[in-house]
Design an enzyme around this catalytic site. Structure first.
Site, PDB file in Angstrom:
ATOM      1  CB  THR A   1      -1.478  -6.282   5.614  1.00  0.00           C
ATOM      2  OG1 THR A   1      -1.574  -6.036   7.013  1.00  0.00           O
ATOM      3  CG2 THR A   1      -0.837  -7.633   5.373  1.00  0.00           C
ATOM      4  CG  ASP A   2      -4.258  -2.662   2.277  1.00  0.00           C
ATOM      5  OD1 ASP A   2      -4.928  -3.609   2.757  1.00  0.00           O
ATOM      6  OD2 ASP A   2      -4.225  -2.425   1.060  1.00  0.00           O
ATOM      7  CD  GLN A   3      -7.518   1.871   7.130  1.00  0.00           C
ATOM      8  OE1 GLN A   3      -8.413   2.120   6.332  1.00  0.00           O
ATOM      9  NE2 GLN A   3      -7.194   2.703   8.100  1.00  0.00           N
TER      10      GLN A   3
ATOM     11  CB  VAL B   1      -4.562  -7.358   0.509  1.00  0.00           C
ATOM     12  CG1 VAL B   1      -5.841  -8.170   0.504  1.00  0.00           C
ATOM     13  CG2 VAL B   1      -4.839  -5.938   0.092  1.00  0.00           C
TER      14      VAL B   1
END
Length: 138
Positions: A15-17, A20
């Site tokens: 996932t990213d910041q 998601v």
């Protein structure tokens, strides 16, 4: 048409910041889907590589519809969209746990000699595999 299914439990590292799944991870999951499809047909991509043949991506289309998040299970559907004995186009749909479409994609591949990257006629090198693709394609 054969549709192969593969489930992926989404890890935090994917996932990213924003919380998601980072967009490039879908490409990895598409590879897992292709590998599963090939296995479902009774063949091995690793076995093909051992014979000096690889299948690079030559084109990619991807459309992101809904986010997937850490803790979700992504369900990858993979099939042979087009095949002509030289080029394979795989279709993908990746679903959320609730069944919503998260990603729709296609990737195009050709088989080449690993050492020279010269294209090869897949149907001649792997006639059984070729026949299975003909039967399984859309």
């Amino acid at each position: 048409m054969l549709v192969s299914k593969k489930e992926i439990e989404i890890r935090y590292a994917e996932t990213d910041q924003m919380g998601v799944v980072y967009h490039a991870n879908y490409l990895i999951w598409m590879e897992l889907g292709r590998t599963k499809l090939i296995q479902d047909l009774g063949f091995s991509y690793a076995g093909m590589e051992e014979e000096g043949i690889i299948s690079p991506v030559i084109d990619l289309e991807i459309s992101y519809k809904k986010p997937l998040r850490y803790g979700d299970t992504a369900i990858i559907h993979t099939w042979i969209e087009q095949y002509n004995g030289m080029k394979s186009v795989y279709g993908y749909e990746i679903f959320t746990p609730s069944g919503d479409l998260a990603v729709q994609a296609k990737s195009s591949h050709v088989c080449v000699q690993k050492d020279t990257f010269r294209p090869v006629k897949f149907r001649k090198l792997f006639p059984e595999w070729h026949e299975a693709y003909e039967k399984a394609k859309k």
